[in-house]
Design an enzyme around this catalytic site. Structure first.
Site, PDB file in Angstrom:
ATOM      1  N   HIS A 261      -3.723   9.825   2.457  1.00  0.00           N
ATOM      2  CA  HIS A 261      -4.042   8.423   2.786  1.00  0.00           C
ATOM      3  C   HIS A 261      -4.863   8.289   4.082  1.00  0.00           C
ATOM      4  CE1 HIS A 261      -2.292   4.206   1.778  1.00  0.00           C
ATOM      5  NE2 HIS A 261      -3.474   4.077   2.322  1.00  0.00           N
TER       6      HIS A 261
ATOM      7  N   TYR B 249       2.448   1.162  -0.360  1.00  0.00           N
ATOM      8  CA  TYR B 249       2.408  -0.211  -0.874  1.00  0.00           C
ATOM      9  C   TYR B 249       3.751  -0.665  -1.452  1.00  0.00           C
ATOM     10  CZ  TYR B 249      -2.648   0.865  -0.796  1.00  0.00           C
ATOM     11  OH  TYR B 249      -3.905   1.271  -0.445  1.00  0.00           O
TER      12      TYR B 249
ATOM     13  N   LYS C 282      -1.215   7.758  -3.241  1.00  0.00           N
ATOM     14  CA  LYS C 282      -1.580   8.428  -1.978  1.00  0.00           C
ATOM     15  C   LYS C 282      -0.320   8.801  -1.203  1.00  0.00           C
ATOM     16  CE  LYS C 282      -5.204   4.896  -1.774  1.00  0.00           C
ATOM     17  NZ  LYS C 282      -4.551   3.655  -2.214  1.00  0.00           N
TER      18      LYS C 282
ATOM     19  N   ASP D 144      -5.269   1.370  -8.372  1.00  0.00           N
ATOM     20  CA  ASP D 144      -5.134   2.094  -7.103  1.00  0.00           C
ATOM     21  C   ASP D 144      -3.890   1.640  -6.350  1.00  0.00           C
ATOM     22  OD1 ASP D 144      -6.800   3.733  -4.893  1.00  0.00           O
ATOM     23  OD2 ASP D 144      -5.768   2.054  -3.929  1.00  0.00           O
TER      24      ASP D 144
HETATM   25  N1  NAP Z   1      -7.027   3.914   1.542  1.00  0.00           N
HETATM   26  C1  NAP Z   1      -6.714   2.961   2.377  1.00  0.00           C
HETATM   27  O1  NAP Z   1      -6.407   3.179   3.554  1.00  0.00           O
HETATM   28  C2  NAP Z   1      -6.725   1.545   1.895  1.00  0.00           C
HETATM   29  C3  NAP Z   1      -6.579   0.503   2.819  1.00  0.00           C
HETATM   30  C4  NAP Z   1      -6.598  -0.806   2.339  1.00  0.00           C
HETATM   31  C5  NAP Z   1      -6.765  -1.040   0.985  1.00  0.00           C
HETATM   32  N2  NAP Z   1      -6.877   0.004   0.095  1.00  0.00           N
HETATM   33  C6  NAP Z   1      -7.042  -0.231  -1.369  1.00  0.00           C
HETATM   34  O2  NAP Z   1      -8.193  -1.034  -1.586  1.00  0.00           O
HETATM   35  C7  NAP Z   1      -7.815  -2.214  -2.299  1.00  0.00           C
HETATM   36  C8  NAP Z   1      -8.711  -3.373  -1.914  1.00  0.00           C
HETATM   37  O3  NAP Z   1      -8.651  -3.641  -0.529  1.00  0.00           O
HETATM   38  P1  NAP Z   1      -7.909  -4.906   0.110  1.00  0.00           P
HETATM   39  O4  NAP Z   1      -6.868  -5.371  -0.824  1.00  0.00           O
HETATM   40  O5  NAP Z   1      -7.453  -4.551   1.465  1.00  0.00           O
HETATM   41  O6  NAP Z   1      -9.065  -5.983   0.309  1.00  0.00           O
HETATM   42  P2  NAP Z   1     -10.150  -6.741  -0.620  1.00  0.00           P
HETATM   43  O7  NAP Z   1     -10.060  -6.262  -2.019  1.00  0.00           O
HETATM   44  O8  NAP Z   1     -11.428  -6.698   0.095  1.00  0.00           O
HETATM   45  O9  NAP Z   1      -9.671  -8.246  -0.532  1.00  0.00           O
HETATM   46  C9  NAP Z   1      -8.494  -8.718  -1.098  1.00  0.00           C
HETATM   47  C10 NAP Z   1      -8.316 -10.177  -0.674  1.00  0.00           C
HETATM   48  O10 NAP Z   1      -9.391 -10.961  -1.203  1.00  0.00           O
HETATM   49  C11 NAP Z   1      -8.873 -11.982  -2.058  1.00  0.00           C
HETATM   50  N3  NAP Z   1      -9.759 -12.052  -3.217  1.00  0.00           N
HETATM   51  C12 NAP Z   1      -9.868 -11.166  -4.222  1.00  0.00           C
HETATM   52  N4  NAP Z   1     -10.807 -11.551  -5.101  1.00  0.00           N
HETATM   53  C13 NAP Z   1     -11.315 -12.708  -4.641  1.00  0.00           C
HETATM   54  C14 NAP Z   1     -12.318 -13.591  -5.115  1.00  0.00           C
HETATM   55  N5  NAP Z   1     -12.987 -13.350  -6.240  1.00  0.00           N
HETATM   56  N6  NAP Z   1     -12.597 -14.708  -4.381  1.00  0.00           N
HETATM   57  C15 NAP Z   1     -11.917 -14.959  -3.223  1.00  0.00           C
HETATM   58  N7  NAP Z   1     -10.972 -14.155  -2.726  1.00  0.00           N
HETATM   59  C16 NAP Z   1     -10.667 -13.030  -3.430  1.00  0.00           C
HETATM   60  C17 NAP Z   1      -7.459 -11.561  -2.412  1.00  0.00           C
HETATM   61  O11 NAP Z   1      -6.611 -12.671  -2.541  1.00  0.00           O
HETATM   62  P3  NAP Z   1      -5.695 -12.944  -3.858  1.00  0.00           P
HETATM   63  O12 NAP Z   1      -4.913 -11.683  -4.136  1.00  0.00           O
HETATM   64  O13 NAP Z   1      -4.848 -14.082  -3.445  1.00  0.00           O
HETATM   65  O14 NAP Z   1      -6.659 -13.260  -4.957  1.00  0.00           O
HETATM   66  C18 NAP Z   1      -7.039 -10.773  -1.169  1.00  0.00           C
HETATM   67  O15 NAP Z   1      -6.576 -11.640  -0.169  1.00  0.00           O
HETATM   68  C19 NAP Z   1      -6.350  -2.387  -1.908  1.00  0.00           C
HETATM   69  O16 NAP Z   1      -5.663  -3.280  -2.735  1.00  0.00           O
HETATM   70  C20 NAP Z   1      -5.854  -0.969  -1.977  1.00  0.00           C
HETATM   71  O17 NAP Z   1      -5.639  -0.563  -3.312  1.00  0.00           O
HETATM   72  C21 NAP Z   1      -6.860   1.289   0.545  1.00  0.00           C
END
Ligand code: NAP
Length: 274
Positions: free
Chosen positions: A111, A53, A78, A48
């Protein structure tokens, strides 16, 4: 879902992996290339990204160099807010394809629901879809009223609504609405970026099942039939996050996690952001 490559069937018949890698905040270049390659090596098939990004080039490079046939990988991107409107979106899509170095996308999303623009943006997605350049189209960060508004006019129903979703934001009303309309819910920030690991019930279940708090939360998503895309740049965590298909939460435990809901967002509120 019983394994990492299991799929959900979207409302247009396309099959999409139910679990994948998010790449928000991964730096373009070696960082994103290595993380996406690691994920693909360990069995992930859904990636994704988004123009916002600024790492589509690295994502495309990793997909091409992975050795896995293109048609086995599901790539989402997106259109960002300042690219919205009909003509701008057509251009934004071509830019994304070019950066990714791909000749089609699997899923393209609006988005955010930019007021006064999202319907024109979506019309452009319909055109791209009709031209066969994308296998499925959908939206992100749409509330029920945005979906109601869109469904009145659209020709092609969105297949997905990707929204912030985790134990502190269970989106009950939106989830019921999407299920009724056959729009698949997809969770962003499923780990609330680390903000739910300390909840006592998560800790308790983590001890009970000998799984990490992240694994307990991601298992909860899967049991709710929500497509989930946790982000990590670290290979060990990429493996850990997907290692959730050898245990099962009871119905009662799923409900206990549901009850952590506080309607609390880690990101912007779609009604005030744009
Ligand atoms: N549509 C939208 O508006 C929107 C908005 C935000 C995000 N997204 C998408 O959703 C994806 C996921 O959301 P997100 O990246 O915001 O947040 P998330 O997946 O909830 O959290 C990511 C964070 O958690 C850490 N992490 C990951 N696995 C872990 C584990 N097993 N133990 C401890 N910490 C862990 C990562 O650090 P490290 O990388 O250092 O491991 C990073 O800091 C995004 O990457 C993006 O593709 C979409």
């Amino acid at each position: 879902m019983t394994n990492l490559q299991d799929t959900v069937t979207l409302n247009n018949g396309v099959k999409m992996p139910g679990f994948g890698l998010g790449v928000y905040k991964m730096e373009d270049g070696q960082s994103v290339v290595q993380s996406v390659k690691a994920a693909l090596k360990h069995g992930y098939r859904l990636i994704d990204t988004a123009s916002y990004y600024h790492n589509e080039e690295g994502v495309g490079q990793a997909v091409r160099e992975s050795g896995i046939p293109r048609e086995e990988i599901f790539v989402t991107s997106k259109v960002w807010n300042d690219q919205q409107g009909y003509d701008n979106t057509l251009k934004a899509f071509e830019d994304s394809l070019e950066k990714l170095g791909l000749d089609y996308l699997d899923l393209y999303l609006v988005h955010w629901p930019v007021t006064g623009k999202f319907k024109d943006t979506y019309r452009a997605l319909e055109k791209i879809y009709e031209e066969g350049k994308v296998r499925a189209i959908g939206v992100s960060n749409f509330q029920v009223h945005h979906l109601e508004d869109l469904l009145k006019d659209c020709k092609v129903k969105p297949v997905i609504n990707q929204v912030e979703y985790h134990p502190h934001l269970t989106q009950e009303e939106l989830k019921v609405y999407c299920e009724k309309e056959n729009i698949q819910l997809e969770a962003w920030a499923p780990l609330k970026r680390g903000g739910v690991f300390d909840e006592p019930i998560i800790q308790e279940l983590s001890e009970k099942y000998r799984k990490t708090p992240a694994q307990v939360i991601l298992r909860w998503d899967v049991q709710h039939n929500v497509v989930t895309i946790p982000k990590s740049v670290k290979e060990q965590r990429i493996i850990e996050n997907a290692d959730i298909f050898d245990f099962s939460l009871t119905k009662e435990e799923v409900k206990q996690i549901d009850s952590l809901n506080r309607n609390e967002r880690s990101g912007p509120d779609p009604d005030t952001f744009v």
